[in-house]
Write a protein that holds these residues in place. Structure first.
Motif, short mmCIF file in Angstrom:
data_model
loop_
_atom_site.label_atom_id
_atom_site.label_comp_id
_atom_site.label_asym_id
_atom_site.label_seq_id
_atom_site.Cartn_x
_atom_site.Cartn_y
_atom_site.Cartn_z
N TRP A 489 0.81 -1.21 0.00
CA TRP A 489 0.00 0.00 0.00
C TRP A 489 0.84 1.27 0.00
CZ3 TRP A 489 -4.67 0.10 -1.66
CH2 TRP A 489 -5.48 -1.04 -1.57
N ARG A 493 0.47 4.07 -2.86
CA ARG A 493 0.29 5.51 -2.62
C ARG A 493 1.28 6.32 -3.43
NH1 ARG A 493 -0.75 3.98 2.83
NH2 ARG A 493 1.42 4.33 3.40
N GLU A 537 -8.93 1.55 -6.11
CA GLU A 537 -9.93 0.86 -5.31
C GLU A 537 -10.68 -0.19 -6.14
OE1 GLU A 537 -12.49 3.65 -3.46
OE2 GLU A 537 -10.91 4.66 -2.35
N VAL A 596 -8.37 -4.40 3.23
CA VAL A 596 -8.63 -2.99 3.52
C VAL A 596 -7.86 -2.12 2.53
CG1 VAL A 596 -8.43 -1.15 5.24
CG2 VAL A 596 -9.02 -3.46 5.96
N ARG A 598 -5.72 1.09 1.87
CA ARG A 598 -4.85 1.89 2.73
C ARG A 598 -4.10 2.93 1.89
NH1 ARG A 598 -4.22 -3.52 3.94
NH2 ARG A 598 -4.89 -4.17 6.04
N GLU A 600 -4.47 6.29 2.36
CA GLU A 600 -4.15 7.47 3.16
C GLU A 600 -2.79 7.30 3.83
OE1 GLU A 600 -7.01 6.02 3.11
OE2 GLU A 600 -8.27 7.58 2.21
N ALA A 603 -3.00 5.80 7.34
CA ALA A 603 -3.81 4.59 7.47
C ALA A 603 -3.11 3.59 8.39
CB ALA A 603 -4.05 3.98 6.11
N SER A 604 -3.81 3.11 9.39
CA SER A 604 -3.26 2.12 10.32
C SER A 604 -4.39 1.22 10.79
CB SER A 604 -2.59 2.80 11.52
OG SER A 604 -3.52 3.58 12.25
N ASP A 605 -4.10 -0.08 10.91
CA ASP A 605 -5.12 -1.03 11.38
C ASP A 605 -4.41 -2.27 11.90
OD1 ASP A 605 -4.79 -3.02 9.05
OD2 ASP A 605 -5.24 -1.13 7.99
N VAL A 651 -11.51 0.98 10.89
CA VAL A 651 -11.51 1.06 9.42
C VAL A 651 -12.91 1.48 8.95
CG1 VAL A 651 -11.20 -0.20 7.26
CG2 VAL A 651 -9.74 -0.70 9.24
N LYS A 655 -13.81 1.86 3.11
CA LYS A 655 -12.44 1.42 2.84
C LYS A 655 -12.28 -0.08 3.03
CE LYS A 655 -11.03 5.59 2.06
NZ LYS A 655 -10.69 5.99 0.68
#
Length: 819
Positions: A489, A493, A537, A596, A598, A600, A603-605, A651, A655
């Motif tokens: 990801w 980006r 996406e 997911v 990601r 951004e 973005a963190s999960d 999340v 997304k």
């Protein structure tokens, strides 16, 4: 009727009969025959009043060369003229109409029947410019003369006119004696003034002098019977006074109210109608009434004539289908023709009424022609709009040096200029119509098409840039997602930002010619950036829909290949449990990447940590109690609770590609479908171990030697048995090699036996067939030496006959060399 004089026809008609009936139809015909409408105001009306049998008709016939009926003196004195007769004076300019009235004091009507006398006198005063008063010379100065009742009648009916018109009273003294006219005239004027003073007058006219109503003139004529030649000479002299009588200084030069010639029939008819109804005659109102009726008739005539005009009809029909060149000038010419004709015919009627009816005519005419004018404008508008569309489409499609906005402005100006030229050509000056509303509608249509064209061209440019961006991003995104590492990801980006910025700069350069404002540019930039993210996406969702396949591919890649990406051979020394765990961990990482979006920066999960807990669910047969650590159990417990939720913690739903429940179901399906691969690896290891020691145990060998000693000895004593055993050995070895028994049992005992049982009989029959063929060749050969054929050189049952023959020959040669 008509009378002849000097070869010319003199029109004469009875206007009003003895009973008072007005001859309207006859008057219309008379007016047309003398062409009175063409005279306008240039005509005069002369009437005569006087006692019965006083020579009125004789005087008129000699004075104006008419042919009124005269009394026959040899038949006695009686009424000759009944009612009112009308004729046109011959040789008098301008046109002069003569009214011959029925005489007064006639015995035929009686002493008390003075109604018609007063009505006809009032009629004569209302319509005549000059009234001749025919009187006898011997009545002047007499108190009870015959002219006294006549003058009283004239003055009395004069009072019935609300605003009497100034009329010339010309007293004609008949059968003049030796008394000079200079002596008779003052006496006559005194008598007239006395009569005027004695007549009862309305309050407003009590002190009004006679001169305000009448211009009194006096003339004298000799006796027609006694001095005919003198009479005729005096009449001829009097006739000259009627030449140009309406000119200033003439007999009727002071007249004030005149009805145009075309309105004379209507005017006289209406005057007589009012008089017959015994109403007071309002001459000014009557003048307005006549003007109203006649002007309206003239206006209707001109309107109907224009409506039926062939040129107008052709112009109107042409205007329905095409923009008629010179429409304004042609229509102006037509309108001017009919409006000028109206002005000419109505010129002498009351100005206010005339102008009002002219306006009425113009309104009707404009209502008639306006649809054609609007149709012409509509054609010019449609033509200009079509020209604009064609020019704008062509310019916007090929405007490399000229920007879109500049091209639209140029085409719009050319379009409006073309429409203005069309409006100028179609302009009707008499109407003064304003084409601004049509032009404004054209401008709105131009703006609407320009806006649509702008949106279309922008959509094409933006669409092209979006397709290019999608082509650039699509494959790269799929490749990175397929790799599914921890930096997937972040790499996406960076890739999206770089490619989007490059494409955005090119897009902004492409739309610079549209001269967009800051808000529109900002919207395009935002939409374009959003499109780039949508591409990622979209590809991510496509990859997520194939998550199970990707996970299985990743598992098989890791499980079936070593660190050097070489195919893994299961020799029995590999740790299948650890390899399986590593392969499944790699699949879990791929699943976490596909779960997911990601894009951004912040973005963190904890998706990967949650999914890693699924490794605690590895089947018990793959792990021993000693290897099942507490960490594995805690991960499995936390994963089980987290994967029961419908969303990932922290999340947003938009997304999320795969929900926790989806991941859990995928994981279970993934494990079920990869169990067979793990089982096959374990079976391969077991088969390899068995394949390494395929001989029987030592105790079995000792038992076979002890128990088979007798059979071995019998075999030694009988050589035939030895030959049979040798043949069986050769056949058995050929079958062993042909079936590759060791390889068949690598996949397990049961599967190996099943495979061998299906192949044994065909293989045996093929070997026997080859042995027979080799035996035949050996007996026919020159050497006659038996050669041993190695078992591994026997062909399989699937070889062709030609291939088998060549291989058999090679085996024979090999056996010969060994021997």
């Amino acid at each position: 009727m008509h009378s002849q004089e000097n070869g010319f026809t003199v029109p004469t008609m009875q206007l009003i009969d003895g009973s008072g009936k007005f001859n309207e139809a006859g008057l219309e015909e008379f007016v047309k025959s003398v062409r009175l409408p063409e005279c306008g105001l240039s005509y005069a009306v002369v009437s005569i009043m006087g006692p019965q049998s006083s020579g009125k008709s004789t005087l008129l016939n000699h004075l104006f060369r008419t042919r009124f009926r005269e009394m026959d003196a040899f038949k006695g004195r009686s009424q000759t003229t009944q009612g009112v007769w009308l004729a046109k004076a011959s040789g008098i300019e301008p046109c002069t109409l003569i009214l011959d009235l029925e005489g007064t004091d006639g015995r035929e009507r009686g002493e008390d029947d003075t109604a018609f006398e007063k009505q006809s006198s009032l009629f004569a005063l209302a319509v005549s410019d000059v009234v001749l008063i025919n009187m006898w010379c011997h009545d002047i100065g007499r108190e009870h003369a015959a002219n006294k009742p006549l003058l009283k009648t004239v003055f009395q009916v004069m009072m019935r006119l609300f605003t009497p018109r100034k009329t010339t009273l010309l007293f004609v003294i008949r059968d003049k004696t030796k008394t000079p006219l200079e002596v008779l005239e003052p006496i006559l004027r005194v008598d007239v003034e006395k009569i005027w003073s004695s007549v009862a007058k309305p309050e407003k006219y009590k002190n009004t002098p006679l001169s305000d109503f009448f211009q009194v003139e006096v003339t004298a004529l000799a006796s027609f019977e006694e001095k005919e030649e003198v009479f005729k000479a005096q009449v001829e002299e009097l006739r000259q006074r009627f030449m140009h009588s309406i000119a200033p200084g003439g007999l009727a030069g002071d007249r004030t109210t005149v009805i145009p010639g075309s309105g004379f029939p209507l005017s006289t008819h209406e005057i007589w109608k009012v008089i017959k109804e015994n109403k007071d005659l309002d001459l000014p109102a009557h003048k307005v009434m006549v003007a109203t009726v006649r002007c309206e008739e003239i206006a209707n005539e001109k309107f109907l004539a224009l409506s039926a005009d062939e040129e107008w009809r052709e112009l109107s029909e042409a205007a329905k289908s095409v923009p008629v060149a010179g429409f304004g000038k042609r229509l102006d010419s037509l309108l001017d023709q009919y409006v000028s004709s109206y002005d000419s015919e109505a010129a002498y009627f009351d100005a206010q009424v005339r102008d009002h009816k002219r306006e009425f005519l113009m309104n009707r005419i404009l209502e008639l022609v306006q649809p054609s004018y609007q149709a012409v404008l509509a054609h010019y508008r449609a033509k200009a709009l079509a020209t604009f569309k064609q020019a704008a489409d062509a310019s916007s499609a090929s405007s490399e040096t000229e920007g879109f906005a500049a091209a639209i402005r140029r085409c719009s100006k050319e379009c409006l200029d073309e429409f203005d030229r069309g409006c100028e050509d179609a302009n009707v000056k008499l109407a003064g119509w304003d084409s601004s509303k049509v032009k404004e509608k054209l401008r709105r249509d131009v703006d609407a098409h320009a806006s649509n064209l702008k949106a279309k061209r922008l959509a094409e440019i933006v669409g092209k840039s979006e397709r290019q961006l999608e082509d650039v991003l699509g494959n790269s995104v799929s490749t990175l997602l397929d790799a599914a590492s921890s930096d997937t990801w972040p790499s996406l980006r960076t890739l999206v930002a770089h490619e989007t910025n490059l494409a955005k700069d090119a897009l902004l350069q492409a739309v610079s010619g549209f001269e967009l404002d800051a808000a529109e540019l900002r919207r395009i930039e935002e939409d374009f950036v959003a499109f780039g993210r949508n591409v990622v996406e979209k590809r991510a969702r496509e990859e997520a829909s194939q998550a199970l396949i990707r996970m299985k591919d990743r598992f098989n890649t890791v499980f079936s290949h070593d660190e050097d990406l070489m195919p893994r051979v299961w020799t029995g020394e590999e740790d299948v449990r650890m390899i399986t765990k590593d392969a499944r961990l790699s699949a879990i990482k791929l699943l976490s990447v596909l779960s997911v979006i990601r894009l951004e920066e912040d973005a963190s999960d904890n998706v990967e940590e949650t999914l890693t807990g699924l490794l605690g669910e590895i089947p018990e047969r793959l792990q021993s109690p000693a290897n099942a650590t507490a960490v594995d159990r805690s991960l499995a417990t936390s994963a089980s609770s987290a994967l029961a939720a419908s969303t990932w913690d922290g999340v947003p739903s938009e997304k999320m590609l795969l929900s926790p429940i989806d991941c859990r179901n995928l994981w279970r399906q993934f494990k079920a479908e990869t169990e067979y691969t793990v089982s096959q690896a374990l079976a391969a290891q077991e088969a390899n171990k068995r394949g390494a020691s395929w001989l029987p145990p030592p105790w079995a060998i000792v038992a076979m030697v002890v128990l088979g000693f007798n059979e071995f000895m019998a075999l030694l004593r009988n050589p035939i048995y030895l030959a049979v055993v040798f043949v069986l050995y050769l056949v058995g070895k050929a079958v062993w090699v042909q079936l590759d028994i060791g390889r068949e049992f690598q996949n397990g005992m049961l599967s190996g036996m099943i495979s061998i049982s299906t192949k044994l009989l065909p293989t045996f029959m093929n070997i026997m067939k080859r042995l027979v063929e080799e035996g035949q060749q050996a007996t026919t050969g020159s050497s006659g030496v038996y050669r041993e054929v190695p078992m591994e050189e026997f062909p399989s049952s699937s070889d062709s006959s030609s291939s088998e023959s060549s291989k058999a020959r090679r085996r024979q040669q090999g056996l010969s060399k060994q021997h």
